[in-house]
Design a protein around this motif. Structure first.
Motif, PDB file in Angstrom:
ATOM      1  N   HIS A 116       0.846  -1.184   0.000  1.00 53.49           N
ATOM      2  CA  HIS A 116       0.000   0.000   0.000  1.00 53.49           C
ATOM      3  C   HIS A 116       0.886   1.239   0.000  1.00 53.49           C
ATOM      4  N   PHE A 117       0.470   2.239  -0.741  1.00 54.28           N
ATOM      5  CA  PHE A 117       1.271   3.443  -0.935  1.00 54.28           C
ATOM      6  C   PHE A 117       0.381   4.673  -0.830  1.00 54.28           C
ATOM      7  N   ALA A 118       0.983   5.772  -0.361  1.00 54.79           N
ATOM      8  CA  ALA A 118       0.283   7.046  -0.289  1.00 54.79           C
ATOM      9  C   ALA A 118       1.256   8.172  -0.595  1.00 54.79           C
ATOM     10  N   ALA A 119       0.774   9.170  -1.303  1.00 49.95           N
ATOM     11  CA  ALA A 119       1.530  10.406  -1.527  1.00 49.95           C
ATOM     12  C   ALA A 119       0.657  11.549  -1.036  1.00 49.95           C
ATOM     13  N   THR A 120       1.212  12.434  -0.225  1.00 47.48           N
ATOM     14  CA  THR A 120       0.433  13.538   0.317  1.00 47.48           C
ATOM     15  C   THR A 120       0.890  14.867  -0.280  1.00 47.48           C
ATOM     16  N   LEU A 142      -3.152   4.167  -3.153  1.00 47.50           N
ATOM     17  CA  LEU A 142      -3.461   2.943  -3.891  1.00 47.50           C
ATOM     18  C   LEU A 142      -2.874   1.739  -3.177  1.00 47.50           C
ATOM     19  N   THR A 143      -3.402   0.562  -3.521  1.00 43.59           N
ATOM     20  CA  THR A 143      -2.879  -0.697  -3.001  1.00 43.59           C
ATOM     21  C   THR A 143      -2.558  -1.613  -4.176  1.00 43.59           C
ATOM     22  N   TYR A 144      -1.612  -2.529  -3.959  1.00 47.56           N
ATOM     23  CA  TYR A 144      -1.248  -3.526  -4.969  1.00 47.56           C
ATOM     24  C   TYR A 144      -1.318  -4.911  -4.332  1.00 47.56           C
ATOM     25  N   SER A 145      -1.990  -5.843  -5.012  1.00 46.38           N
ATOM     26  CA  SER A 145      -2.097  -7.222  -4.555  1.00 46.38           C
ATOM     27  C   SER A 145      -1.760  -8.154  -5.710  1.00 46.38           C
ATOM     28  N   ASN A 146      -0.953  -9.169  -5.428  1.00 49.33           N
ATOM     29  CA  ASN A 146      -0.580 -10.148  -6.459  1.00 49.33           C
ATOM     30  C   ASN A 146      -1.381 -11.438  -6.237  1.00 49.33           C
ATOM     31  N   TYR A 147      -2.352 -11.673  -7.110  1.00 47.76           N
ATOM     32  CA  TYR A 147      -3.169 -12.880  -7.047  1.00 47.76           C
ATOM     33  C   TYR A 147      -2.632 -13.920  -8.039  1.00 47.76           C
TER      34      TYR A 147
END
Length: 333
Positions: A116-120, A142-147
């Motif tokens: 999970h990442f955030a830019a402020t 945004l979040t990233y998930s590897n299925y």
């Protein structure tokens, strides 16, 4: 404490706290005092809210896992203390989670990696677990998930530019609002404000659907094409972009408004503002505005409007600045 100066240990502490609150808020014995303490913790820093939302997403996914048969209940004479309940729960999780995670991965329900990442206040460049490169605009999460069957990004808010690692058998999916963007390897930009989404393709091809619940892969974009959709759209609107398109100006810290109506301009402006600008009425939205602006200085945008447009500002009951048209002078006899 600012995002730019957090150490790895501080990030870990926030993640641990988010996991704790996720567990407590789902517990049947969670008290009103605990919920109030959670709200204070959540509001203390933007990352607290983001980490909790990320943990909540994992929790909700895990709820789809098949449940094992309950073990026989062993009566005890005295209620277990808090530390004992946590110790027993931790022991059960240590045994059950590896098997559940393995089953969830093979069924395509759970990812084997999650980021999970955030830019402020600053544009941020990150590398996803598959090697894809992403540039996050201000106020973006945004979040990233590897299925097993796909790589999945959920754009929670904001804007991001993607350079996706090519993997034909492992498609890359971006979920934004109610829609979905499907690619295998390409370069593209996704902008989102409330329920509005715009996709600009730079290289390769993508399939865009405005409603992920509908069947089908959506409409295909080629380079220099754009798709737009909002809540309720069954199909995205497709258009061609041109050499003077300014959709990616944010990557150099700029917002370019090319003689746009306020109706068109405000969604682009408001995603940067602490308090979104509002329009007094529909006719105000037809007033046109242009210029090049620093995306870090857009909170002062409202105060400059009366100097360049025939408008004045008021505030509504929520404290939002409202743009009002200047009254027209009656004609002189």
């Amino acid at each position: 404490m600012t995002q730019n100066t957090l150490s790895e240990a501080e990030y870990d502490a926030i993640t641990d706290a988010a996991a704790h609150w996720c567990m407590r808020l789902h517990a049947v014995d969670c008290t009103a005092e605990e919920r109030q303490a959670f709200e204070q913790w959540r509001d203390a820093h933007p990352l607290h809210a983001f980490e909790y939302e990320a943990m909540l997403e994992i929790w909700e996914v895990a709820e789809h896992l098949p449940r094992p048969e309950p073990a026989p209940v062993v009566p005890i004479r005295q209620p277990a203390s808090s530390w004992r309940r946590y110790a027993v729960a931790a022991s059960v999780c240590a045994l059950a989670l590896p098997l559940a995670a393995w089953a969830g991965w093979n069924l395509g329900w759970l990812p084997n990696s999650y980021q999970h990442f955030a830019a402020t206040d600053n544009v941020r460049h990150v590398t996803l677990g598959d090697g894809s490169q992403v540039e996050l605009n201000l106020n973006t999460e945004l979040t990233y998930s590897n299925y097993k069957d796909e790589r999945r990004v959920t754009l929670k808010k904001g804007e991001a530019f993607f350079e996706v690692s090519h993997d034909l058998g492992h498609p890359f999916i971006v979920r934004a609002a109610e829609g979905r963007i499907r690619v295998t390897g390409t370069r593209f930009n996704v902008w989102m404000y409330e329920d509005q989404v715009k996709v600009n393709l730079i290289e390769g091809s993508v399939l865009v659907t405005s409603n992920a619940r509908l069947s089908g892969d959506g409409l295909r974009l080629g380079p220099s094409m754009q798709a737009r959709y909002k809540h309720g759209d069954d199909m995205p609107q497709i258009s061609q972009t041109y050499a003077n398109d300014n959709s990616l100006a944010w990557r150099s810290g700029r917002l370019v408004l090319d003689n746009l109506s306020l109706n068109e301009a405000l969604p682009q402006i408001n995603r940067y503002l602490d308090k979104p600008l509002m329009l007094a009425d529909n006719s105000t939205g037809s007033i046109r505005v242009g210029g090049i602006y620093n995306i870090k200085e857009l909170n002062s945008f409202a105060s400059t409007l009366p100097k360049v447009l025939p408008v004045f500002l008021t505030r509504n009951k929520d404290g939002n600045p409202v743009i009002n048209p200047m009254p027209q002078q009656p004609p002189k006899n």
